[in-house]
Design a protein around this motif. Structure first.
Motif, mmCIF file in Angstrom:
data_model
loop_
_atom_site.group_PDB
_atom_site.id
_atom_site.type_symbol
_atom_site.label_atom_id
_atom_site.label_comp_id
_atom_site.label_asym_id
_atom_site.label_seq_id
_atom_site.Cartn_x
_atom_site.Cartn_y
_atom_site.Cartn_z
ATOM 1 N N PHE A 1 -10.597 -5.147 4.887
ATOM 2 C CA PHE A 1 -9.314 -4.747 4.365
ATOM 3 C C PHE A 1 -8.865 -5.626 3.085
ATOM 4 C CE2 PHE A 1 -4.439 -5.511 4.066
ATOM 5 C CZ PHE A 1 -4.069 -4.383 3.964
ATOM 6 N N ASP A 2 -9.075 -6.884 3.212
ATOM 7 C CA ASP A 2 -8.847 -7.636 1.921
ATOM 8 C C ASP A 2 -9.623 -7.384 0.621
ATOM 9 O OD1 ASP A 2 -6.905 -9.117 3.413
ATOM 10 O OD2 ASP A 2 -8.303 -10.814 3.797
ATOM 11 N N SER B 1 -8.223 -3.341 -0.058
ATOM 12 C CA SER B 1 -6.733 -2.903 -0.068
ATOM 13 C C SER B 1 -5.879 -2.969 -1.515
ATOM 14 C CB SER B 1 -6.050 -3.902 0.970
ATOM 15 O OG SER B 1 -5.845 -5.309 0.600
ATOM 16 N N GLY B 2 -6.420 -3.980 -2.276
ATOM 17 C CA GLY B 2 -5.679 -3.945 -3.420
ATOM 18 C C GLY B 2 -5.990 -2.759 -4.371
ATOM 19 N N LYS B 3 -7.393 -2.311 -4.427
ATOM 20 C CA LYS B 3 -7.704 -1.036 -5.191
ATOM 21 C C LYS B 3 -7.061 0.299 -4.548
ATOM 22 C CE LYS B 3 -11.937 -2.216 -7.549
ATOM 23 N NZ LYS B 3 -13.339 -2.181 -7.522
ATOM 24 N N LEU C 1 -4.478 0.350 -2.555
ATOM 25 C CA LEU C 1 -3.083 0.578 -2.757
ATOM 26 C C LEU C 1 -2.681 1.252 -4.126
ATOM 27 C CD1 LEU C 1 -0.321 0.299 -1.411
ATOM 28 C CD2 LEU C 1 -0.170 -2.138 -2.406
#
Lengths: 485, 178
Positions: free
Chosen positions: B22-23, B26-28, B30
C-alpha cells in the motif's frame, strides 16, 4: 492503449505533467483497508489456517485404514480355515481325514494343504489322503504352498495341473519320509468338481501344539530344523497365525523389544491469545509478523511390545520450530523539493518510507515421550495406535519479536538478563498421538511411517508476559525400527 | 524489500507486506483516482476500494506484466464502475462541431500538477472520464465505448467537449495569474 493517430497537444501536456505524480493518502485509508481485510480474515481464518491440517489428518487416517484393510485381507481369497483333520493319538486314526472321506465317499482323492507361515517361513505341507484313508503324505516346500494356494484361490483347476503341483512339491522335498513320491503322485487324482477339493490353510491347531496336532507342540521351524533345512523360517518360533483373524494376522507369543530412530518433518500451528483485551493488538501484531517456516523432530525411543499387542515406548526427542519475523527496521523520511520550470523551489513534500528486515526465530524443545500403544502385526506390516505424554525437559528460543509497544524489537537471546522474561525454560507437558505403519524389511528391521501430532497443553510464555503462545505440531515420523529381542 | 517478496507476503495474508505494498503504490494510485473524482474524499474512497480489490484478487496477478500497471488497471476499472451512466446520455454527436482548441502547451507547463488535477476535477463526470481514459491512459474510443458501454461517437464528443472545457479553464487561469 491501442490509440492510433496524432497526439493532441493538450493530451500530451496533461499526460507528461501528471505522469508519476503522487499524492499521499490520509492514514484513515489504510486503517479502513486493514479493518476490511481483518473482516475478511476473521471469517475463514481458523478454518483456512487449519484446513490443510484437517485434510492431512484425514488423509493419514484414511490411508492407514485402507492399508490395514488391504494387507489384512490380502489373502482372503484363499479358502477359509476348515476343520482340521487330525491324528487321534490314542487310536492312531486320522480322524478328520476319515470323517471327510466318509462324508463324501464318492471322492477319489483329496489334497489338503496346510499353511503355517504365509510369507517368510513358508512352511507348507500337503496332506494327501488316499481313497481308503489309511495313507497320508505330507509335502512341504515353498512351491507347493504357492501352487496350492494358487489352485485353491482359483477354485477350478484341471486334474492335470493338480498333479503337476504335487509333483513339483515332492520333487523338491519330502521331509516327512513319504512313500515313493512317484507312486503317490500317480495316485493323486483330484476331483473335477471343485467342491470335492479340500484345502486347509492357516490353523493354530497345527502349530500351537496339543495332543491332536500333526506337529505336536513344536512350531514348524523346529520341525524343519530337525529335518536339516537351512532356510529356516523367520518367525515361527514366536508367532502363530490366528485362524480367527485370517491368514495374515500374527500373534506374538512373547514380548519384543525395539529401538526406533526417526525424523519427522512437521507443520506447526501456533495460536496467540491476550491475557487482557488491551493486549489484543499486540497479539495480532505478533501473529501477523511471525510466520511458520519449517519444523522438524528427531527422536530415539525404545519400545516393548507384549504378546497381547500392547506396547510401551519411551525415549528422547528434539524438536526445532523455525519462524520468520518480518519487521520494520527503520523509517526514513524523504523530503522532495517541488520546483517550477525555472528551477525555483515552490514547495516541499515529505514521504515516509519503511525499511523492512527479517530475522529467523528458533524454538527448540527436548521432550521425553511416554507412550502407550497397541500394535497389530500383519504379514508385511505392523500397524500401531499410540498415545501418551511428552515431558519437556528443556525449551530454548532465539531470534527477535516485537515488544508490547508494537514498535521496539525484543531479542529473545537476551531474555532474563535484566530484560523481561518472555518464555519459560520448560514448555511443560504435551499430548502425543500417532498412527504407525511399519514395513517389515527383514527379521530385525522395520521401516517406520508414522503420522503424529504433538500439542503443548500450556502456553510456552512466562506468566508475566501479556500473551499466551501455544503450539500444535503435525508431522510424519519416518525412520527405522530395530528389533533387539 | 523486493516487490516480488512483498507480493508473496500479501498472498500469504501477511499484514505487514500488505501495508508495504500500500505504501509503495498508494501515492501514485491516489493521483490516478483523483483524476477520476470530483474531490479528494471521493478519490480516497476509490483508492480504498481499489486496494481491497488488489489484495483480494492478488492471486490473479501472474507476475507477467508490470505490477504497477495491473494495480492501475484495477483502480481505473473501479473508477469506471463508480461513474454514473447518466453522465454519458444524450451526447450523440454533441460537440462534434466545436472548434479545435488552440495549442498552449507552455501554459500547462507552468501549472503545478495539483492545479492541473483541479482543472480535471472540475470537469463534468462524462468529460472527465473520457478525457482521462483517452488522453492520459491512452485508451482508444473503441475501448472507451466498450468499457463505458456507450457509443464511440459519444466518447469522441465527450473528449472534444472536455478539451474545450479545459482550454477555457486554462485561459481563465492564465488571465487571473498574469
Amino acid at each position: 492503449m491501442t490509440k492510433m493517430g496524432q497526439d493532441h497537444w493538450m493530451d500530451k501536456a496533461f499526460r507528461e505533467k501528471l505522469e508519476g505524480f503522487e499524492i499521499q493518502p490520509n492514514k484513515r485509508v489504510w486503517e479502513n483497508i486493514s479493518k476490511h481485510l481483518d473482516g475478511e480474515r476473521k471469517r475463514p481464518p481458523v478454518v483456512g489456517y487449519w484446513k490443510p491440517m484437517y485434510w492431512a489428518i484425514l488423509a493419514g487416517v484414511v490411508l492407514m485404514g485402507l492399508a490395514y484393510w488391504y494387507f489384512s485381507n490380502k489373502d482372503k481369497s484363499q479358502p477359509e480355515p476348515m476343520e482340521l483333520p487330525f491324528r487321534d493319538q490314542n487310536t492312531n486314526n486320522h480322524t478328520g481325514v476319515e470323517n471327510l472321506a466318509s462324508a463324501e465317499p464318492q471322492e477319489e482323492n483329496r489334497l489338503l494343504v496346510v499353511q503355517s507361515k504365509p510369507e517368510t517361513n513358508q512352511e507348507r505341507s500337503a496332506v494327501v489322503n488316499g481313497k481308503s484313508g489309511t495313507r497320508e503324505n505330507m509335502i512341504k516346500s515353498n512351491s507347493a504352498r504357492y501352487q496350492a494356494s494358487k489352485v485353491s484361490s482359483q477354485a477350478f483347476f484341471s486334474e492335470k495341473s493338480s498333479k503337476q503341483t504335487v509333483q513339483q512339491t515332492q520333487k523338491q522335498d519330502n521331509p516327512l519320509g513319504l512313500d515313493d513320491p512317484n507312486s503317490t503322485i500317480e495316485e493323486l487324482t483330484l476331483a473335477e468338481d471343485p467342491s470335492q477339493t479340500t484345502l486347509l490353510a492357516s490353523t493354530e491347531l497345527l502349530f500351537q501344539g496339543g495332543p491332536n496336532s500333526y506337529f505336536g507342540s513344536q512350531p514348524l521351524r523346529d520341525q524343519s530344523e530337525s529335518k536339516g533345512h537351512d532356510s529356516a523360517p523367520v518367525k515361527t518360533k514366536e508367532q502363530t497365525l490366528s485362524a480367527a483373524e485370517g491368514c495374515n494376522v500374527y500373534k506374538n507369543t512373547s514380548s519384543h523389544f525395539y529401538i526406533d530412530a526417526y525424523y519427522a518433518p512437521e507443520l506447526a500451528s501456533r495460536s496467540f491469545s491476550a491475557n487482557n483485551i488491551s493486549d489484543l493488538a499486540y497479539a495480532e501484531k505478533r501473529s501477523a509478523t511471525e510466520k511458520a517456516i519449517m519444523s522438524y523432530t528427531v527422536g530415539l525411543r525404545a519400545s516393548v511390545v507384549l504378546p497381547t499387542g500392547l506396547a510401551a515406548r519411551t525415549g528422547v526427542q528434539f524438536s526445532n520450530n523455525t519462524e520468520r519475523f518480518d519487521y520494520i527496521k527503520e523509517t526514513q523520511t524523504i523530503t522532495i523539493e517541488r520546483k517550477d520550470k525555472d528551477g525555483n523551489v515552490i514547495g516541499f513534500e515529505t514521504i515516509e518510507k519503511e525499511i523492512m528486515d527479517q530475522s529467523y526465530n528458533h524454538y527448540k524443545y527436548i521432550d521425553i515421550p511416554i507412550i502407550l500403544g497397541y500394535e497389530k502385526e500383519l504379514k508385511d506390516f505392523v500397524f500401531s495406535v499410540n498415545t501418551g505424554l511428552g515431558i519437556n525437559i528443556s525449551t530454548s528460543q532465539s531470534g527477535k519479536i516485537y515488544q508490547s509497544d508494537l514498535k521496539s524489537i525484543y531479542n529473545m537471546s537476551n531474555q532474563g538478563e535484566g530484560n523481561q522474561v518472555v518464555y519459560k525454560n520448560h514448555a511443560g507437558i504435551s499430548w502425543i498421538g500417532s498412527l504407525g505403519l511399519n514395513y517389515k524389511y527383514n527379521e530385525k528391521i522395520m521401516l517406520m511411517l508414522e503420522p503424529s501430532a504433538r500439542y503443548y497443553l500450556k502456553s510456552i510464555t512466562d506468566e508475566s508476559y501479556p500473551l499466551r503462545q501455544k503450539y500444535l505440531f503435525m508431522g510424519l515420523n519416518i525412520g527405522l525400527r530395530y528389533k533387539i529381542h | 524489500m523486493e516487490l516480488e517478496m512483498i507480493i508473496q507476503g500479501c498472498l500469504r495474508g501477511d499484514r505487514l507486506s500488505q501495508k508495504n505494498l500500500f505504501d509503495r503504490f498508494s501515492g501514485k494510485m491516489l493521483a490516478v483516482c483523483m483524476r477520476y473524482s470530483k474531490h479528494r474524499m471521493e478519490a480516497e474512497d476509490l483508492l480504498q476500494d481499489g486496494f481491497i480489490k488488489v489484495f483480494t484478487n492478488l492471486q490473479q496477478y501472474k507476475f507477467e506484466g508490470p505490477f504497477e500497471q495491473w494495480v492501475r488497471r484495477i483502480m481505473i476499472n473501479n473508477a469506471i464502475k463508480n461513474c454514473h451512466r447518466k453522465s454519458f446520455q444524450n451526447e450523440y454527436n454533441a460537440g462534434e462541431d466545436l472548434p479545435e482548441t488552440v495549442g498552449q502547451p507552455e501554459a500547462v507547463e507552468l501549472m503545478a500538477e495539483k492545479e492541473l488535477l483541479g482543472l480535471i476535477n472540475e470537469l463534468p463526470e462524462g468529460y472527465r472520464i473520457v478525457f482521462n481514459l483517452y488522453a492520459i491512459e491512452g485508451y482508444s474510443h473503441k475501448e472507451i465505448a466498450s468499457s463505458l458501454n456507450i457509443e464511440e461517437s459519444t466518447s469522441r464528443s465527450q473528449l472534444v467537449k472536455a478539451r474545450k472545457a479545459l482550454q477555457d479553464k486554462i485561459n481563465k487561469y492564465q488571465n487571473t495569474t498574469i
